[in-house]
Design a protein around this motif. Structure first.
Motif, PDB file in Angstrom:
ATOM      1  N   VAL A   1      11.695   9.391   1.486  1.00 46.29           N
ATOM      2  CA  VAL A   1      10.671   8.765   2.341  1.00 46.29           C
ATOM      3  C   VAL A   1       9.274   9.290   2.001  1.00 46.29           C
ATOM      4  O   VAL A   1       8.390   9.345   2.845  1.00 46.29           O
ATOM      5  CB  VAL A   1      10.996   8.996   3.828  1.00 46.29           C
ATOM      6  N   ASN A   2       9.089   9.678   0.747  1.00 44.00           N
ATOM      7  CA  ASN A   2       7.843  10.284   0.274  1.00 44.00           C
ATOM      8  C   ASN A   2       7.624  11.657   0.896  1.00 44.00           C
ATOM      9  O   ASN A   2       6.519  11.992   1.343  1.00 44.00           O
ATOM     10  CB  ASN A   2       6.624   9.381   0.511  1.00 44.00           C
ATOM     11  N   GLU A   3       8.692  12.444   0.893  1.00 47.33           N
ATOM     12  CA  GLU A   3       8.563  13.826   1.354  1.00 47.33           C
ATOM     13  C   GLU A   3       7.560  14.609   0.520  1.00 47.33           C
ATOM     14  O   GLU A   3       6.970  15.580   1.001  1.00 47.33           O
ATOM     15  CB  GLU A   3       9.929  14.536   1.308  1.00 47.33           C
TER      16      GLU A   3
ATOM     17  N   PRO B   1       1.306  -0.002   0.754  1.00 40.58           N
ATOM     18  CA  PRO B   1       0.207   0.607   1.510  1.00 40.58           C
ATOM     19  C   PRO B   1       0.736   1.489   2.640  1.00 40.58           C
ATOM     20  O   PRO B   1       1.746   1.168   3.274  1.00 40.58           O
ATOM     21  CB  PRO B   1      -0.561  -0.592   2.094  1.00 40.58           C
ATOM     22  N   VAL B   2       0.047   2.584   2.882  1.00 41.83           N
ATOM     23  CA  VAL B   2       0.459   3.467   3.970  1.00 41.83           C
ATOM     24  C   VAL B   2       0.214   2.806   5.322  1.00 41.83           C
ATOM     25  O   VAL B   2      -0.609   1.891   5.452  1.00 41.83           O
ATOM     26  CB  VAL B   2      -0.277   4.822   3.914  1.00 41.83           C
ATOM     27  N   LEU B   3       0.925   3.277   6.326  1.00 42.59           N
ATOM     28  CA  LEU B   3       0.696   2.887   7.718  1.00 42.59           C
ATOM     29  C   LEU B   3       0.019   4.057   8.413  1.00 42.59           C
ATOM     30  O   LEU B   3       0.414   5.213   8.233  1.00 42.59           O
ATOM     31  CB  LEU B   3       2.021   2.558   8.405  1.00 42.59           C
ATOM     32  N   ARG B   4      -1.019   3.752   9.189  1.00 41.61           N
ATOM     33  CA  ARG B   4      -1.758   4.807   9.885  1.00 41.61           C
ATOM     34  C   ARG B   4      -1.704   4.606  11.391  1.00 41.61           C
ATOM     35  O   ARG B   4      -1.771   3.472  11.879  1.00 41.61           O
ATOM     36  CB  ARG B   4      -3.233   4.833   9.448  1.00 41.61           C
TER      37      ARG B   4
ATOM     38  N   VAL C   1      -8.816   4.684   7.920  1.00 42.91           N
ATOM     39  CA  VAL C   1      -8.895   5.927   8.676  1.00 42.91           C
ATOM     40  C   VAL C   1      -7.717   6.023   9.633  1.00 42.91           C
ATOM     41  O   VAL C   1      -7.048   5.036   9.931  1.00 42.91           O
ATOM     42  CB  VAL C   1     -10.221   6.028   9.454  1.00 42.91           C
ATOM     43  N   GLY C   2      -7.496   7.212  10.122  1.00 44.49           N
ATOM     44  CA  GLY C   2      -6.388   7.461  11.027  1.00 44.49           C
ATOM     45  C   GLY C   2      -5.318   8.297  10.353  1.00 44.49           C
ATOM     46  O   GLY C   2      -5.406   8.645   9.172  1.00 44.49           O
ATOM     47  N   GLU C   3      -4.289   8.614  11.111  1.00 45.24           N
ATOM     48  CA  GLU C   3      -3.272   9.550  10.685  1.00 45.24           C
ATOM     49  C   GLU C   3      -2.159   8.826   9.916  1.00 45.24           C
ATOM     50  O   GLU C   3      -1.470   7.955  10.464  1.00 45.24           O
ATOM     51  CB  GLU C   3      -2.693  10.234  11.927  1.00 45.24           C
ATOM     52  N   ILE C   4      -1.994   9.148   8.644  1.00 47.75           N
ATOM     53  CA  ILE C   4      -0.967   8.522   7.814  1.00 47.75           C
ATOM     54  C   ILE C   4       0.416   8.881   8.341  1.00 47.75           C
ATOM     55  O   ILE C   4       0.701  10.049   8.615  1.00 47.75           O
ATOM     56  CB  ILE C   4      -1.117   8.960   6.349  1.00 47.75           C
ATOM     57  N   GLN C   5       1.250   7.878   8.481  1.00 49.32           N
ATOM     58  CA  GLN C   5       2.595   8.063   9.017  1.00 49.32           C
ATOM     59  C   GLN C   5       3.626   8.082   7.892  1.00 49.32           C
ATOM     60  O   GLN C   5       3.674   7.155   7.073  1.00 49.32           O
ATOM     61  CB  GLN C   5       2.925   6.945  10.002  1.00 49.32           C
ATOM     62  N   GLN C   6       4.431   9.125   7.849  1.00 46.65           N
ATOM     63  CA  GLN C   6       5.546   9.155   6.910  1.00 46.65           C
ATOM     64  C   GLN C   6       6.678   8.318   7.484  1.00 46.65           C
ATOM     65  O   GLN C   6       7.011   8.446   8.661  1.00 46.65           O
ATOM     66  CB  GLN C   6       6.022  10.592   6.691  1.00 46.65           C
ATOM     67  N   PRO C   7       7.280   7.440   6.680  1.00 40.29           N
ATOM     68  CA  PRO C   7       8.402   6.654   7.202  1.00 40.29           C
ATOM     69  C   PRO C   7       9.523   7.559   7.693  1.00 40.29           C
ATOM     70  O   PRO C   7       9.755   8.648   7.155  1.00 40.29           O
ATOM     71  CB  PRO C   7       8.849   5.833   5.994  1.00 40.29           C
ATOM     72  N   SER C   8      10.212   7.121   8.722  1.00 39.72           N
ATOM     73  CA  SER C   8      11.407   7.831   9.163  1.00 39.72           C
ATOM     74  C   SER C   8      12.620   7.409   8.351  1.00 39.72           C
ATOM     75  O   SER C   8      13.623   8.133   8.301  1.00 39.72           O
ATOM     76  CB  SER C   8      11.663   7.563  10.649  1.00 39.72           C
ATOM     77  N   GLU C   9      12.515   6.266   7.675  1.00 35.43           N
ATOM     78  CA  GLU C   9      13.635   5.742   6.901  1.00 35.43           C
ATOM     79  C   GLU C   9      13.099   4.761   5.865  1.00 35.43           C
ATOM     80  O   GLU C   9      12.202   3.965   6.151  1.00 35.43           O
ATOM     81  CB  GLU C   9      14.608   5.028   7.848  1.00 35.43           C
TER      82      GLU C   9
ATOM     83  N   VAL D   1      10.930   2.016   7.908  1.00 39.32           N
ATOM     84  CA  VAL D   1      10.948   2.195   9.357  1.00 39.32           C
ATOM     85  C   VAL D   1       9.977   3.309   9.744  1.00 39.32           C
ATOM     86  O   VAL D   1       9.893   4.342   9.059  1.00 39.32           O
ATOM     87  CB  VAL D   1      12.371   2.530   9.842  1.00 39.32           C
ATOM     88  N   TYR D   2       9.268   3.110  10.859  1.00 46.22           N
ATOM     89  CA  TYR D   2       8.282   4.086  11.333  1.00 46.22           C
ATOM     90  C   TYR D   2       8.511   4.422  12.791  1.00 46.22           C
ATOM     91  O   TYR D   2       8.745   3.541  13.631  1.00 46.22           O
ATOM     92  CB  TYR D   2       6.860   3.535  11.176  1.00 46.22           C
ATOM     93  N   ASP D   3       8.386   5.707  13.096  1.00 43.30           N
ATOM     94  CA  ASP D   3       8.526   6.213  14.453  1.00 43.30           C
ATOM     95  C   ASP D   3       7.129   6.400  15.029  1.00 43.30           C
ATOM     96  O   ASP D   3       6.565   7.492  14.979  1.00 43.30           O
ATOM     97  CB  ASP D   3       9.293   7.537  14.413  1.00 43.30           C
TER      98      ASP D   3
END
Length: 519
Positions: A263-265, A324-327, A348-356, A468-470
């Protein structure tokens, strides 16, 4: 970069309240065409000064986007020997438009005072720069005896509004303190200008309203003032099931091959796009998440990919998968707040690492599949779909537990306990000859409604991505985009370069054609 908690927090409630109050303010923001992926034409209004003057003064139709024709669509077949040279010039056109966007975004007060400012200071100079670049492309092609016709007719750009934006007087507040109520941190107001981020100014305001304006600063909503707005979100529970699949025919290939690449760890991120803008740093003007091959940047060659490390568990898969990243637009600064592709491009904003992240290759309902060629490049979706229209759009948004309901042009508002899901179903037909094409599209295609490929194309394993994103329930997140695309959900897209070992690709094909489940 971190995952957000699922508990509905005061932050989430403030984001929902702020999102409901978004307005399209001031002079709006510029949204311009760029070359991340090819699209169809443009749909802008006429760029005459009198028309623009009326648009600026008409609060219900504020200018928010500049609509430019796709130069690549006017090109003849580009010889491979000069393709990279043409790509670099097309990328330069993108940078010209991005610079024009920044000029427009920083000039709201001047535009409000002088309706001719847009034409004289933004559109006119932009046209001149586009003409010069187009002429250089024409000269390059002329050396190869390939003379394009009327390319200079693609130089002018025009203004248009965001039809999805809330209508209002465009100027609640005084432009400097443009929050709805000059709201404080707890009442869900959009902020007092200093704290004008999407969450109504979480904290002391130092980290809010990043970029070139918060929601109350004359922008189009969102933490950077360039979207998204409340009209870009919909409650997934209000959507009717809409997923249909082609009926399996005799001889269908119904196996699946899964590859686990994490998940792009490693937090590999950059704003390049080696497919659309090879050799150009920040060619995407937004950040990408990468899994699989770790050699991917603007300058990576096929040899670099072949010799690169991979995050995939099966080391025979050195493919590169990116999107593209989700923020989370929560007023917080990310590490890229002052770099290209991040804050400098209004992401801008906080980049979210996918949960899955699920990566699967599936078969064809109409017959057998054949092996992908190594280094095949595929872009799915259109990063410029907001201005280009939906001809090449392929975004698909949903929520866990509701994936029989897919959204193409809206972000989902998921209920408590449900997570946001992005799905990409890539093109599954290949022309049998090319690993890429001048517009990065015509060498691959989608199957028809029955799952069959057109004449001259053959079925290949279809890549499907499920990410998937939490994130907290409700509005308050956005996909990275070219700044002028206003973070519209329909601009979502994915990129893939096949770097499977030939032996493993043969195994993938056998697995799918024999109806097995493999990994």
């Amino acid at each position: 970069m971190r995952r957000a908690t699922r508990k509905r927090s005061k932050l989430a409630n403030r984001a929902i309240a702020a999102s409901a109050a978004l307005i399209l303010g001031g002079g709006g923001l510029l949204a311009a065409n760029v070359y991340a992926s090819a699209g169809e034409g443009h749909s802008g209004w006429n760029s005459g000064q009198s028309r623009q003057s009326g648009q600026i003064k008409n609060a219900a139709q504020q200018m928010s986007t500049i609509d430019c024709p796709e130069v690549v669509n006017g090109l003849p077949k580009v010889p491979r020997s000069v393709r990279r040279e043409v790509d670099r010039e097309l990328a330069a056109i993108d940078s010209q438009i991005t610079d024009a966007y920044k000029k427009f975004a920083d000039s709201r007060q001047q535009i409000a005072q002088d309706p001719n400012y847009v034409q004289n200071t933004v559109l006119g100079p932009l046209k001149s720069k586009r003409v010069a670049s187009i002429q250089r492309i024409a000269t390059t092609l002329d050396r190869k005896k390939v003379r394009p016709q009327d390319l200079e007719g693609l130089a002018p750009c025009s203004m248009r509004a965001d039809d999805n934006a809330p209508k209002g007087d465009g100027n609640q507040g005084d432009g400097q303190n443009g929050g709805q109520n000059n709201g404080d941190q707890n009442d869900g107001g959009q902020g007092d200008g200093q704290n004008g981020g999407q969450n109504g100014g979480q904290g002391n305001g130092d980290n809010a309203g990043q970029g070139d304006g918060g929601q109350g600063n004359g922008g189009n909503g969102g933490q950077a003032g360039n979207g998204p707005n409340d009209g870009d979100f919909v409650d997934i529970q209000s959507v009717q099931p809409n997923v249909q699949s082609p009926q399996q025919q005799g001889g269908a290939s119904d196996g699946e091959f899964s590859t686990d690449c994490g998940v792009n760890e490693n937090k590999k991120l950059n704003s390049d796009n080696v497919i659309a803008a090879p050799g150009v740093s920040n060619g995407a003007h937004h950040m990408h998440d990468y899994v699989g091959n770790q050699a991917n940047d603007a300058f990576a060659s096929d040899d670099d990919f072949a010799n690169g490390d991979t995050t995939c568990q099966n080391q025979g898969d050195k493919s590169t998968y990116y999107w593209p990243v989700l923020r989370l637009q929560n007023g917080q600064q990310e590490a890229d707040a002052n770099v290209d592709g991040g804050g400098k491009d209004s992401n801008v904003g906080e980049i979210q690492q996918p949960s899955e992240v699920e990566l699967k290759f599936v078969g064809s309902p109409a017959g057998q599949v054949t092996a992908m060629p190594r280094f095949l490049r595929i872009i799915t979706g259109d990063a410029k779909a907001f201005t280009n229209g939906d001809a090449n759009a392929n975004a698909s948004w949903s929520c866990t537990g509701f994936e029989d309901r897919q959204l193409k042009d809206k972000y989902p508002i998921c209920p408590d306990g449900s997570q946001v899901v992005r799905t990409f179903n890539f093109q599954s037909c290949w022309d049998g000859q090319n690993t890429d094409s001048a517009n990065h599209r015509t060498h691959v295609a989608f199957a028809d409604d029955n799952g069959a490929c057109a004449n001259g194309f053959q079925a290949i394993p279809q890549l499907t991505q499920r990410i998937v994103y939490d994130v907290p329930p409700g509005p308050g997140f956005a996909v990275d985009s070219f700044p002028e695309q206003l973070h519209k959900p329909g601009t979502d897209h994915g990129d893939f370069i096949n770097v499977f070992d030939e032996g493993l690709m043969d195994e993938v094909v056998s697995c799918i054609n024999e109806g097995r489940q493999c990994n």
